[in-house]
Design an enzyme around this catalytic site. Structure first.
Site, PDB file in Angstrom:
ATOM      1  N   LYS A 229     -39.398 -22.583 -55.322  1.00  0.00           N
ATOM      2  CA  LYS A 229     -39.014 -22.102 -56.652  1.00  0.00           C
ATOM      3  C   LYS A 229     -39.184 -23.216 -57.693  1.00  0.00           C
ATOM      4  CE  LYS A 229     -36.057 -18.763 -54.465  1.00  0.00           C
ATOM      5  NZ  LYS A 229     -34.787 -18.432 -53.826  1.00  0.00           N
TER       6      LYS A 229
ATOM      7  N   GLN B 123     -28.759 -19.665 -54.122  1.00  0.00           N
ATOM      8  CA  GLN B 123     -29.525 -19.413 -52.907  1.00  0.00           C
ATOM      9  C   GLN B 123     -28.612 -18.886 -51.805  1.00  0.00           C
ATOM     10  OE1 GLN B 123     -32.890 -19.664 -52.711  1.00  0.00           O
ATOM     11  NE2 GLN B 123     -32.855 -18.981 -50.586  1.00  0.00           N
TER      12      GLN B 123
ATOM     13  N   ASP C 120     -31.781 -12.779 -59.929  1.00  0.00           N
ATOM     14  CA  ASP C 120     -31.969 -12.199 -58.592  1.00  0.00           C
ATOM     15  C   ASP C 120     -31.826 -10.676 -58.611  1.00  0.00           C
ATOM     16  OD1 ASP C 120     -32.616 -13.725 -56.329  1.00  0.00           O
ATOM     17  OD2 ASP C 120     -30.655 -14.702 -56.314  1.00  0.00           O
TER      18      ASP C 120
HETATM   19  N1  GUN Z   1     -32.224 -15.850 -49.681  1.00  0.00           N
HETATM   20  C1  GUN Z   1     -33.279 -15.155 -49.169  1.00  0.00           C
HETATM   21  N2  GUN Z   1     -33.878 -14.437 -50.134  1.00  0.00           N
HETATM   22  C2  GUN Z   1     -33.212 -14.685 -51.274  1.00  0.00           C
HETATM   23  C3  GUN Z   1     -33.376 -14.247 -52.618  1.00  0.00           C
HETATM   24  O1  GUN Z   1     -34.258 -13.438 -52.958  1.00  0.00           O
HETATM   25  N3  GUN Z   1     -32.491 -14.756 -53.512  1.00  0.00           N
HETATM   26  C4  GUN Z   1     -31.493 -15.610 -53.162  1.00  0.00           C
HETATM   27  N4  GUN Z   1     -30.663 -16.030 -54.111  1.00  0.00           N
HETATM   28  N5  GUN Z   1     -31.317 -16.035 -51.934  1.00  0.00           N
HETATM   29  C5  GUN Z   1     -32.178 -15.581 -50.992  1.00  0.00           C
END
Ligand code: GUN
Length: 287
Positions: free
Chosen positions: A53, A97, A120
């Site tokens: 990211k 996350q 998200d």
């Molecule tokens: N963990 C696995 N996929 C995701 C996601 O799309 N967003 C977040 N915040 N955590 C994750």
């Protein structure tokens, strides 16, 4: 032989377009969008996703701050961190996350993120927006999956039969609803589904998000199927990265298929960049 749905390529093209858009926004508003990522603990997979990211932000010109907190962080401490990010006028998007350490309740945290900064799309009101067809932020992985499916030339989703294997809040359920909204007839399968093979064999589109290495085998698909592999696993035999689809077995039967890595993963990050730009534009438009 299948055509590869190349998430890496598609996301590269979209990121190049976003870079131009972000530069225009920066000139217009005096600063680029700013995404805050919160990482609690040091789970290697989460660390690697967060790095992905950060790299994408750099490529697109989005400003990024990553806040790293220890594995022992309490729910209260994380809530305080989120409150600060919510209040900070220079932060546009917040992503915590997942998964979180067991002392922290995910729902409490997701609920605490300001609705307008929820890149998200996990906040209950964004989830409700998806189900009630109201304007909302779409979760990144399902949004990326839709982008991949829509990239297939001369392929209409209208009336197709899809089977989504996996019923998580992050992937399975929102993918179900987003496909349904495209007039796809969708079934959601899970670990207790009986006669799974019969169901998957009826599918024009298979979205596999079970978290089990090489789960989808040749005998489970019909020729010409479109296969989207959401899994990111380690092959227990080779220790190499692999998906939930046995690629060697399924690829010869499929018409289109994603690879792991280079399929859904880059598209998830691409959607995150799109959502960050979207929240920024909404926030600056309000002022
Ligand atoms: N963990 C696995 N996929 C995701 C996601 O799309 N967003 C977040 N915040 N955590 C994750």
């Amino acid at each position: 032989m299948a055509i590869i749905l190349n998430g890496k390529e598609i996301s590269k093209e979209r990121k190049a377009q976003m870079k131009i858009q972000v530069e225009q926004l920066r000139q217009k508003y005096g600063r680029p969008p700013h995404l805050a990522v919160v990482l609690v603990g040091d789970d290697p997979a989460s660390l690697s996703y967060v790095r992905g990211k950060e790299k994408a932000c750099l490529e697109v010109g989005i400003f990024n701050t990553t806040i790293r907190l220890s594995e022992q962080t309490s729910e209260k401490e994380l809530l305080e961190c989120i409150a600060e990010l919510n209040e900070n006028p220079l932060i546009d998007g917040i992503l915590v996350q997942l998964p979180l350490p067991e002392q922290i309740r995910e729902f409490v945290i997701i609920n605490a993120i300001s609705l307008e900064k929820d890149v998200d799309g996990f906040h209950p009101r964004n989830v409700a927006g998806l189900y009630l067809k109201q304007p909302c932020l779409y979760p990144c992985t399902p949004k990326g999956i839709l982008t991949l499916l829509k990239s297939i030339p001369d392929f209409s989703l209208d009336g197709k039969k899809a089977v989504v294997i996996g019923r998580s809040n992050i992937v399975g359920l929102p993918t179900f609803k987003m496909l349904l909204d495209q007039n796809v007839t969708v079934s959601v399968a899970h670990s207790k589904t009986e006669n799974l093979q019969e169901l998957t064999q009826s599918a024009d589109i298979l979205v596999v998000a079970v978290g089990k290495p090489k789960f989808l085998k040749a005998e489970m698909v019909r020729p010409g199927v479109v296969v989207i592999d959401v899994g990111i696993n380690r092959d227990p035999q080779t220790n190499k990265l692999c998906g939930d689809v046995d690629f060697e077995q399924v690829e010869p039967l499929a018409s289109y298929i994603t690879k792991v890595p280079g399929g859904v993963g880059p598209m998830t990050i691409c959607s995150l960049m799109e959502n960050t730009i979207e929240v920024f534009e909404k926030r600056v438009a309000k002022k």
